[in-house]
Write an enzyme that holds these catalytic residues in place. Structure first.
Site, PDB file in Angstrom:
ATOM      1  N   HIS A   1       2.669  14.431   0.075  1.00  0.00           N
ATOM      2  CA  HIS A   1       3.225  14.249   1.160  1.00  0.00           C
ATOM      3  C   HIS A   1       4.456  14.799   1.618  1.00  0.00           C
ATOM      4  O   HIS A   1       5.011  15.433   2.712  1.00  0.00           O
ATOM      5  CB  HIS A   1       2.936  12.921   1.837  1.00  0.00           C
ATOM      6  CG  HIS A   1       1.588  12.418   1.979  1.00  0.00           C
ATOM      7  ND1 HIS A   1       0.594  13.040   2.339  1.00  0.00           N
ATOM      8  CD2 HIS A   1       0.982  11.133   1.263  1.00  0.00           C
ATOM      9  CE1 HIS A   1      -0.651  12.318   2.582  1.00  0.00           C
ATOM     10  NE2 HIS A   1      -0.579  11.120   1.839  1.00  0.00           N
TER      11      HIS A   1
ATOM     12  N   HIS B   1      -6.659   0.263   5.619  1.00  0.00           N
ATOM     13  CA  HIS B   1      -6.617   1.419   6.746  1.00  0.00           C
ATOM     14  C   HIS B   1      -7.164   0.553   8.084  1.00  0.00           C
ATOM     15  O   HIS B   1      -7.177   1.481   9.143  1.00  0.00           O
ATOM     16  CB  HIS B   1      -7.291   2.489   6.177  1.00  0.00           C
ATOM     17  CG  HIS B   1      -6.737   3.252   4.971  1.00  0.00           C
ATOM     18  ND1 HIS B   1      -6.774   2.596   3.909  1.00  0.00           N
ATOM     19  CD2 HIS B   1      -5.833   4.503   4.995  1.00  0.00           C
ATOM     20  CE1 HIS B   1      -5.936   3.534   3.036  1.00  0.00           C
ATOM     21  NE2 HIS B   1      -5.446   4.550   3.562  1.00  0.00           N
TER      22      HIS B   1
ATOM     23  N   TYR C   1      -9.687  11.462   4.243  1.00  0.00           N
ATOM     24  CA  TYR C   1      -9.517  11.600   2.682  1.00  0.00           C
ATOM     25  C   TYR C   1     -10.801  11.985   2.200  1.00  0.00           C
ATOM     26  O   TYR C   1     -11.135  12.634   1.180  1.00  0.00           O
ATOM     27  CB  TYR C   1      -9.447   9.891   2.261  1.00  0.00           C
ATOM     28  CG  TYR C   1      -8.278   9.181   2.812  1.00  0.00           C
ATOM     29  CD1 TYR C   1      -6.891   9.458   2.110  1.00  0.00           C
ATOM     30  CD2 TYR C   1      -8.190   8.428   3.716  1.00  0.00           C
ATOM     31  CE1 TYR C   1      -5.664   8.914   2.659  1.00  0.00           C
ATOM     32  CE2 TYR C   1      -7.048   7.512   4.156  1.00  0.00           C
ATOM     33  CZ  TYR C   1      -5.896   7.903   3.473  1.00  0.00           C
ATOM     34  OH  TYR C   1      -4.620   7.268   3.832  1.00  0.00           O
TER      35      TYR C   1
ATOM     36  N   HIS D   1       0.116  12.021  -5.555  1.00  0.00           N
ATOM     37  CA  HIS D   1      -0.593  11.975  -3.988  1.00  0.00           C
ATOM     38  C   HIS D   1       0.574  11.698  -3.064  1.00  0.00           C
ATOM     39  O   HIS D   1       0.751  12.511  -2.116  1.00  0.00           O
ATOM     40  CB  HIS D   1      -1.662  10.810  -3.961  1.00  0.00           C
ATOM     41  CG  HIS D   1      -2.023  10.673  -2.535  1.00  0.00           C
ATOM     42  ND1 HIS D   1      -3.164  11.297  -2.030  1.00  0.00           N
ATOM     43  CD2 HIS D   1      -1.773  10.185  -1.455  1.00  0.00           C
ATOM     44  CE1 HIS D   1      -3.389  10.830  -0.851  1.00  0.00           C
ATOM     45  NE2 HIS D   1      -2.338  10.195  -0.532  1.00  0.00           N
ATOM     46  N   GLU D   2       1.494  10.743  -3.332  1.00  0.00           N
ATOM     47  CA  GLU D   2       2.533  10.596  -2.033  1.00  0.00           C
ATOM     48  C   GLU D   2       3.670  11.569  -2.332  1.00  0.00           C
ATOM     49  O   GLU D   2       3.904  11.965  -1.321  1.00  0.00           O
ATOM     50  CB  GLU D   2       3.127   9.175  -2.566  1.00  0.00           C
ATOM     51  CG  GLU D   2       2.474   7.994  -2.515  1.00  0.00           C
ATOM     52  CD  GLU D   2       1.586   7.880  -1.126  1.00  0.00           C
ATOM     53  OE1 GLU D   2       1.929   8.651  -0.198  1.00  0.00           O
ATOM     54  OE2 GLU D   2       0.582   7.269  -1.188  1.00  0.00           O
TER      55      GLU D   2
ATOM     56  N   HIS E   1       0.814  -1.170   0.025  1.00  0.00           N
ATOM     57  CA  HIS E   1      -0.075   0.049  -0.149  1.00  0.00           C
ATOM     58  C   HIS E   1       0.832   1.189   0.050  1.00  0.00           C
ATOM     59  O   HIS E   1       1.628   1.404   0.633  1.00  0.00           O
ATOM     60  CB  HIS E   1      -0.919  -0.114   1.085  1.00  0.00           C
ATOM     61  CG  HIS E   1      -1.866   1.002   1.134  1.00  0.00           C
ATOM     62  ND1 HIS E   1      -3.252   1.038   0.467  1.00  0.00           N
ATOM     63  CD2 HIS E   1      -2.000   2.375   1.424  1.00  0.00           C
ATOM     64  CE1 HIS E   1      -4.010   2.106   0.569  1.00  0.00           C
ATOM     65  NE2 HIS E   1      -3.073   2.935   0.965  1.00  0.00           N
ATOM     66  N   ALA E   2       0.599   2.159  -1.077  1.00  0.00           N
ATOM     67  CA  ALA E   2       1.663   3.308  -1.310  1.00  0.00           C
ATOM     68  C   ALA E   2       1.666   4.248   0.083  1.00  0.00           C
ATOM     69  O   ALA E   2       0.503   4.550   0.744  1.00  0.00           O
ATOM     70  CB  ALA E   2       1.115   4.008  -2.365  1.00  0.00           C
TER      71      ALA E   2
ATOM     72  N   GLU F   1      -3.480  15.007   2.873  1.00  0.00           N
ATOM     73  CA  GLU F   1      -4.177  13.960   1.860  1.00  0.00           C
ATOM     74  C   GLU F   1      -4.310  14.732   0.922  1.00  0.00           C
ATOM     75  O   GLU F   1      -4.501  14.174  -0.626  1.00  0.00           O
ATOM     76  CB  GLU F   1      -5.293  13.143   2.214  1.00  0.00           C
ATOM     77  CG  GLU F   1      -4.859  12.277   3.421  1.00  0.00           C
ATOM     78  CD  GLU F   1      -3.775  11.195   3.282  1.00  0.00           C
ATOM     79  OE1 GLU F   1      -3.253  10.982   2.003  1.00  0.00           O
ATOM     80  OE2 GLU F   1      -3.129  10.749   4.245  1.00  0.00           O
TER      81      GLU F   1
HETATM   82  O1  X8Z Z   1      -4.380   5.331   1.288  1.00  0.00           O
HETATM   83  C1  X8Z Z   1      -4.187   6.117   0.429  1.00  0.00           C
HETATM   84  C2  X8Z Z   1      -2.992   6.683  -0.102  1.00  0.00           C
HETATM   85  C3  X8Z Z   1      -1.804   6.771   0.911  1.00  0.00           C
HETATM   86  S1  X8Z Z   1      -2.141   8.014   2.223  1.00  0.00           S
HETATM   87  C4  X8Z Z   1      -2.652   5.669  -1.126  1.00  0.00           C
HETATM   88  N1  X8Z Z   1      -5.337   6.618  -0.087  1.00  0.00           N
HETATM   89  C5  X8Z Z   1      -6.676   6.131   0.257  1.00  0.00           C
HETATM   90  C6  X8Z Z   1      -6.887   4.522  -0.049  1.00  0.00           C
HETATM   91  O2  X8Z Z   1      -5.992   4.172  -1.068  1.00  0.00           O
HETATM   92  O3  X8Z Z   1      -7.957   4.171   0.400  1.00  0.00           O
HETATM   93  C7  X8Z Z   1      -5.532   7.635  -1.017  1.00  0.00           C
HETATM   94  C8  X8Z Z   1      -6.802   7.838  -1.558  1.00  0.00           C
HETATM   95  C9  X8Z Z   1      -7.463   7.197  -0.496  1.00  0.00           C
HETATM   96 ZN    ZN Z   2      -1.720   9.804   1.410  1.00  0.00          ZN
END
Ligand code: X8Z
Ligand code: ZN
Length: 598
Positions: free
Chosen positions: A373, A497, A507, A369-370, A339-340, A397
């Site tokens: 941060h 998450h 988010y 997105h990354e 997960h990024a 975010e």
């Molecule tokens: O978790 C993330 C990022 C890392 S902060 C990749 N996002 C959420 C997800 O993937 O569920 C970005 C959008 C929503």
């Molecule tokens: Zn993020």
């Protein structure tokens, strides 16, 4: 996870640790003592957070029993330390203090993502459970041995309902074993929250937005009500098109949409089914994934391209160590957290990303997105330690996403990916694609924590976790479980998450804010056309103001940061509505003889 937010998420606990900052006196504390206390806490946390971040990084880049155990130990120690400081900070509750000092004390009290109770046993158990939940997720395979990466590709590209269902249900076999651990985690962390004087962990999470927890709940709901009609119109159209494709039996028109048909493992963003729902006669004219592939972009070049956007705004390039230390492609021979994420190891220059990048438009946007941060982290690195953070989680975010909104046809032409900017004929298509990504996300972004708030406040119990999850999925998203869920199912656990305990309302907030930022940026640039065609690439003036907001970090309440860039102090969904107005009009026409809602 991101930088310090990530640290606060995973790395905080020390049972029985000796006080480094000892404020033990019977007399009423003074403002001077408060200042001394805060300075000492900042110094201590700043120092210890570096080792914690390194340990966490190693664990996330090389998941084994051993690194799980090491990360759990560090996390246990850091949490205990933070809890101790949070408890000590309460001494100063009744003092009248300068705003910056009060703000830092609030941060010390609320900065513990999952507080452990003040005893070694609970503290260690909590950290072990968390390490275990995380590695169950990141090393998960479906019954056929497929990774999340492989299943993600199927969800995005397959149009065979059987194959989709198998991938969807397959991934959810990783999480039943998480349920009891998760329940125990909730129990311990809630006990920790109570010891700190809060009703439960959800309350603490909601308190991180410069307003009382209840007001934030109302604020999130207010924003959702603003954008809900747009979402309902999109859901209605998408359901109708999926009904045309898959038939009445699979997609009945009077029910929520089955969650496995929307192109994404969690039905959180739907751009991968663009081809099924696209407006006729509105050809976008290009496919960004194809453009990247044809232009020979590799993973690193995609990241370079993201960096180039930020430097075009006037930000300094990423440090050399970023390139040496980041993980950009999935290693073949070890388990990693795919997960990024973006990291800030030393609160100065050692910033990194970690991503199992694929050459797709989706990951191209995720890179932006990354990097958002990382550039935020660099911008606020000269703030005091506790202020080295986003104005709120939603800001952190939203930064990279705002930049990604500038990946317009015009921009793609400027960087040589497109030969010719397509005419306005394709605009409905562009808007539809963006709505599938962003508007579809909104109710998902909200329901994740609605579920956790109910879990933490006891409204849901382990026996009703899954049922409660699907009630919220139906209520907010109009999406349902495609098959009856087994009695032991724990579907929330199949979303990153949840096992990693990263709060999610951030988010949702980010998806509102990024459109406010985009609108403000384009107005600043004197841009005249429709918002979705506006790119701020190369605009140093906008970049300067953007940077000024980022440099504030968390030093001021977020409305100050919002005002610095947009001139207003309130979050507002009307920029989302303005951006998508032409699409909404079109959707309403399409939907006029349809029965919308669910
Ligand atoms: O978790 C993330 C990022 C890392 S902060 C990749 N996002 C959420 C997800 O993937 O569920 C970005 C959008 C929503
Ligand atoms: Zn993020």
């Amino acid at each position: 996870m991101i930088g310090k937010t990530g640290l606060l998420v995973l790395a905080l606990t020390v049972a029985g640790c000796k006080a480094d900052v000892d404020i033990t006196t019977d007399k009423a504390p003074t403002a001077a003592e408060a200042r001394t206390f805060v300075a000492a806490v900042e110094k201590d946390l700043a120092k210890k957070s570096v080792f914690a971040a390194r340990t966490e990084w190693v664990n996330a880049n090389f998941i084994t029993e051993d690194t799980d155990a090491m990360a759990a130990k560090v996390s246990a120690d850091m949490t205990a330390l933070q809890v101790k400081y949070a408890d000590e900070a309460r001494k100063f509750n009744d003092l009248k203090l300068a705003p910056d000092l009060r703000r830092k004390l609030d941060m010390i009290k609320l900065g513990v993502n999952l507080p452990s109770p003040n005893n070694k046993k609970d503290n260690e158990e909590l950290a072990k459970i968390n390490a275990s939940l995380g590695s169950l997720y990141s090393t998960g395979r479906d019954p056929k041995g497929r990774t999340l990466g492989q299943l993600t590709k199927i969800m995005a590209t397959s149009r065979d309902p059987k194959e989709l269902r198998a991938a969807w249900t397959g991934w959810r076999t990783i999480s039943p074993v998480m349920r009891d651990k998760y329940a125990r985690m909730v129990e311990i962390a809630n006990k920790g929250a109570k010891e700190l004087g809060y009703p439960d962990v959800g309350y603490m999470w909601r308190s991180n937005y410069d307003m009382p927890a209840d007001d934030f709940r109302a604020e999130a709901d207010r924003l959702w009500q603003q954008v809900k009609p747009l979402y309902v119109a999109l859901q209605c159209h998408v359901r109708a098109k999926l009904n045309e494709k898959y038939g009445d039996k699979i997609v009945p028109l009077d029910k929520p949409i089955p969650a496995d048909l929307l192109g994404n493992m969690w039905a959180q963003s739907w751009e991968n089914i663009y081809d099924l729902v696209a407006p006729a006669n509105s050809n976008i004219g290009y496919d960004l994934t194809d453009l990247l592939v044809k232009a020979g972009y590799d993973e690193k070049k995609m990241v370079k391209s993201g960096e180039n956007f930020f430097t075009s705004l006037g930000f300094a390039p990423l440090p050399e160590s970023f390139w040496q230390r980041s993980l950009i492609t999935k290693p073949r021979d070890r388990e990693v957290v795919c997960h990024a994420s973006a990291w800030d190891i030393d609160n100065k220059d050692d910033i990194r990303i970690k991503m199992c990048t694929t050459i797709t438009a989706e990951d191209f946007r995720t890179i932006h997105h990354e990097l958002g941060h990382n550039f935020y982290q660099r911008a606020y690195k000269d703030q005091d330690f506790l202020f080295e953070n986003g104005a709120n989680g939603g800001f952190h975010e939203a930064i990279g996403d705002t930049i990604a909104l500038s990946i317009t046809p015009d921009y793609l032409k400027q960087i040589g990916l497109l030969d010719k900017v397509p005419s306005a004929d394709g605009d409905l298509g562009l808007l539809m694609e963006k709505a599938l990504e962003k508007v579809a996300f909104l109710p998902f972004g909200l329901m994740m924590d609605q579920w956790r708030w109910q879990v933490f406040d006891g409204e849901l119990t382990p026996a009703t976790y899954n049922e409660g999850w699907w009630k919220l999925r139906e209520k907010y998203q109009g999406v349902r479980a495609p098959v009856a869920r087994p009695a032991d199912a724990f579907d929330p656990g199949a979303k990153f998450h949840i096992p990693y305990n990263v709060s999610y309302t951030r988010y949702f907030i980010a998806h509102i804010l990024q459109f406010q930022f985009q609108k403000a940026a384009c107005e600043m640039a004197g841009y005249q056309g429709p918002l979705h065609r506006c790119t701020i690439y190369n605009n140093k003036e906008v970049g300067k103001k953007f940077k000024a907001m980022l440099e504030m970090g968390a030093s001021k309440p977020w409305p100050d940061a919002l005002e610095a860039f947009t001139g207003v102090r309130k979050m507002d969904g009307s920029a989302v509505l303005e951006y998508f107005a032409p699409l909404k009009k079109w959707l309403d026409e399409q939907n006029k003889d349809r029965q919308c809602g669910w």
